[in-house]
Design a protein around this motif. Structure first.
Motif, PDB file in Angstrom:
ATOM      1  N   GLN A   5       0.852  -1.205   0.000  1.00 41.15           N
ATOM      2  CA  GLN A   5       0.000   0.000   0.000  1.00 41.15           C
ATOM      3  C   GLN A   5       0.878   1.241   0.000  1.00 41.15           C
ATOM      4  O   GLN A   5       1.806   1.364   0.794  1.00 41.15           O
ATOM      5  CB  GLN A   5      -0.913   0.007   1.227  1.00 41.15           C
ATOM      6  N   GLN A   6       0.558   2.125  -0.899  1.00 39.62           N
ATOM      7  CA  GLN A   6       1.303   3.363  -0.968  1.00 39.62           C
ATOM      8  C   GLN A   6       0.314   4.522  -0.928  1.00 39.62           C
ATOM      9  O   GLN A   6      -0.637   4.551  -1.707  1.00 39.62           O
ATOM     10  CB  GLN A   6       2.101   3.430  -2.262  1.00 39.62           C
ATOM     11  N   GLY A   7       0.510   5.485   0.011  1.00 38.26           N
ATOM     12  CA  GLY A   7      -0.352   6.656   0.102  1.00 38.26           C
ATOM     13  C   GLY A   7      -1.578   6.409   0.966  1.00 38.26           C
ATOM     14  O   GLY A   7      -1.694   5.399   1.647  1.00 38.26           O
ATOM     15  N   PHE A   8      -2.504   7.344   0.882  1.00 33.54           N
ATOM     16  CA  PHE A   8      -3.713   7.292   1.690  1.00 33.54           C
ATOM     17  C   PHE A   8      -4.906   6.928   0.813  1.00 33.54           C
ATOM     18  O   PHE A   8      -4.934   7.234  -0.375  1.00 33.54           O
ATOM     19  CB  PHE A   8      -3.971   8.656   2.343  1.00 33.54           C
ATOM     20  N   THR A   9      -5.896   6.349   1.447  1.00 31.62           N
ATOM     21  CA  THR A   9      -7.118   6.045   0.709  1.00 31.62           C
ATOM     22  C   THR A   9      -7.962   7.306   0.609  1.00 31.62           C
ATOM     23  O   THR A   9      -7.731   8.292   1.320  1.00 31.62           O
ATOM     24  CB  THR A   9      -7.930   4.952   1.415  1.00 31.62           C
TER      25      THR A   9
END
Length: 136
Positions: A5-9
């Protein structure tokens, strides 16, 4: 393969934006009220010299304030207007200071009341009381 997972949802970003919006909705009106009160403090401080002069006038006239007007009986004349102060008037010892539009044109009215020991107590009224810009 596992995807890292990279970054925010999107949900996480929407929550952050909502929190910032709520904080801004609370903080901005408080900041505006604070700056108005701080600027109006200049208007109030300008009246202090007039309060002293009215007290001396009352002392010289045995507590009678009817002749304690702006520019007479040792009371200074009208001050020069500035960014916060529009005008100061003194009539029968009652001091009325009016602020400029920068401080919402609030008024500060100081009414002297002679006590039994000869000193003056000041009753503060005007639109600044309702706006919470001055002490009552």
């Amino acid at each position: 393969m596992k995807k890292v997972q990279q970054g925010f949802t999107l949900i996480e970003l929407m929550i952050v934006v909502a929190i910032i919006g709520i904080l801004a909705a609370i903080a901005l009106p408080q900041y505006q009220q604070y700056t108005t009160r701080a600027r109006f403090a200049d208007v109030i401080s300008q009246t202090e010299a007039y309060k002293t002069a009215v007290a001396l006038c009352a002392q010289d006239n045995a507590g009678v304030l009817t002749s304690c007007d702006l520019g007479s009986q040792g009371i200074p004349g009208a001050p020069t207007a500035n960014a916060n102060l529009a005008s100061i008037a003194v009539a029968d010892g009652v001091i009325t200071a009016t602020g400029t539009a920068r401080v919402n044109s609030l008024t500060y009215i100081a009414t002297p009341d002679a006590t039994s020991n000869g000193s003056l107590r000041w009753a503060i009224t005007g639109t600044c009381v309702a706006a919470n810009a001055c002490k009552q």
